[in-house]
Structure formats: C-alpha cells, structure tokens
Design an enzyme around this catalytic site. Sequence first.
Site, PDB file in Angstrom:
ATOM      1  CB  THR A 138      -2.677  -7.589  48.429  1.00 37.93           C
ATOM      2  OG1 THR A 138      -3.780  -7.948  49.285  1.00 37.93           O
ATOM      3  CG2 THR A 138      -3.178  -6.555  47.435  1.00 37.93           C
ATOM      4  CE1 TYR A 181      -2.740  -2.395  50.814  1.00 36.90           C
ATOM      5  CE2 TYR A 181      -4.430  -4.057  50.448  1.00 36.90           C
ATOM      6  CZ  TYR A 181      -3.112  -3.715  50.716  1.00 36.90           C
ATOM      7  OH  TYR A 181      -2.180  -4.707  50.881  1.00 36.90           O
TER       8      TYR A 181
END
Length: 362
Positions: A138, A181
């Site tokens: 990501t 995250y």
Amino acid sequence: MTAPLSKASLTAGRRPVLITGGAGFIGANLADSLAAEGRDVLVYDALLRPGVEANLAWLKDRHPERISAVTADVRDAASLAASASDASAVVHLAAQVAVTTSLTDPVADFAVNLGGTLTLLEALRRRPDPPPLVFASTNKVYGDLADLTFRRVGDAYAPEDPALLAHGVGEERPLDFHTPYGCSKGGADQYVLDYARSFGVPTCVLRMSCIYGPRQMGTEDQGWVAHFLIRALEGRPITVYGDGCQVRDVLDVGDAVAAYRAALARIAQVKGRAYNLGGGPANAVSLRQVLAAIETIVGHPLALSFEDWRAGDQRYYVSDTRRVAADLGLPPPLPWRRGLDRLAEWLAGSRGLSLETRSVPA
C-alpha cells in the site's frame, strides 16, 4: 476456518495459481483473467467481506473447471500451508484493509496482515522449489507525507515541488509507517522483500494506490470510489472526511490485474523489488472532482456532508509509475473518467438500478 483443502478437490495433476483474498475485488478480477486463459486458480478467502460470496459464485459459474476454493483465514496456518503446497505461483491479496479497523483492533490487524504474510512466506520457503509470490502492499508505507508542502488549486491539492507534481512519489521515498494498518502492511512489505534477499524466495511487492472497478464492494472505510457511486446511485447521503480536496491517483482494476500478471511473468527480472502502482499523474484526481463526475453520471446533485480528517490521511498521494511501467512493460492506464463510467454501469446493473448511459470524455 476450515480444514485444509483435499488435493482431490483440485483438477488432477495441475498446479494452480494460489490467490489469497481471491474472492475479493482485485482477486476475483485476477482469477477471472487467469482462468480465461486456461490457468487453474485456487481461491483462498475467509469470505468475511460482505458481497464476496457473489464474486466467488461468479467465478465458479464462469470457470467451473478452472476455479477451486478454500474458505479459510490466513491465520489458519495448516490450511494456508496445505493450499500453498502445490501452487505454481502465489498472489497474496488477503488482508485487513481498513485504517479505521486497525485503530479499533490493532492486534487482529497485526495477526492478519503481518502474521498471515509471514506464515505464507514460511510455507513457501519450506518448499524445495519456492514459487513466485507477488504481494499487495500500500502507499500507506510512506506515511502522511507531512514533510511535503502543498497548495490548494481549485478543488484539489497540488505539491509545491514541481518534480513531485510532474511524476509523483517514487520508490526511493523513505518508508514511514503510520497507524497500525501502515505498520502491519509495511512490516509485511519488508518481510516479503527480505525473503527474496535472505532465502531466495522469488518475491515482488506492488505498493498500490487507489484501485477501483467492477466487482468492488466499496464501503466508507475502504474502496471510496465505489462507495461514493453506490451511495449516489441509491440516492443516499455521502460523508466526506477532510475537505475533499485530497488527491489520489486512481487505477482501473483491469490495469492492476495486468500489473500482477506481468510481475509473475517477469519474476526472474523483478524479484526482490518493490514498485509503486497507481494511475500516475494522468489519473490524479481529488475526491471533489470524482464527486462532480458522479453527479454528471447519475444526473442529480449529491447530498454531501463533511467530517474531520481521519488518522493517517494524506493530502496528496500520486504514484510515480515510470519504473513499474518500464520494468513490467505496462501500457498507459485507462483514463479515470472512462473507468468511473464503466464502474457506474456495473454497479447499477448489479443492483437492478437504471442508469442512463452517458458519453464520458476520455
């Protein structure tokens, strides 16, 4: 979680491509692409995200001889190892995908994103012939980019640095993990790269920006392009976090699938490398600009409200895609307005809604 898959449930004598999270949005599109060309695919998915059962049913209906499935969690080490034992290649998409969820339950976020990835890497490392693995990382590994300066130009932020404006964020950008995250995905990203360096497992990392397209079940926490369209099509209000001028480079899922397939095909050349994958500067767009385009598609004003910025949100993130395009031989991505129109048509059709087809400029 279920017992490990029996090898008899696979097409006899064939080594499938294992896709963890294969019933999800990107996974289902990738599985469909591979199966359509005669590849056997093993979909490994816990089926926790609402709507993904429909994706799996769609895959099995389209490719009954090519698609097999295991319903299990990546925290189930026995099922994961059994599923990886005969794989000819692995695409690791399974993840806890929401920053908000990671702040609520950081332990589960760690166990899925980092623990599950390490379990999979170990299963591959133990094989005498480790297959290639491509990992979905990501842009959050670069943090909130707080050291950069931006200015607001109309409905969008733009960087002061002309090189950043022209090309986007490159792979040389220092890693800076924010939120649980960001830490779990960033840690997994680094483990995947190190298993190529330390153990010779042929791995590659794709650090994705915002992927959108058909079969996406967007929610407020993840998949914002589809979420905005779903709310607009259903005539429901939309909450925007921040001022809506934050910019992302959106990429159609068909282009993302092409990148994953190219990484597998060229793994000998790209193993041990990480690439930024997104729509690039040509597909850089703010939330407000997407919302304005959606108003045109649905033919009515949207009911919008605004809330505070969320943790770790970046004012601006655009991928520098020059390296990934060159190394993987990727064509220019689909223009975002055409992709948005295509997604709107799919979402309307999947919900039994009428949507007047409008021509959308390239």
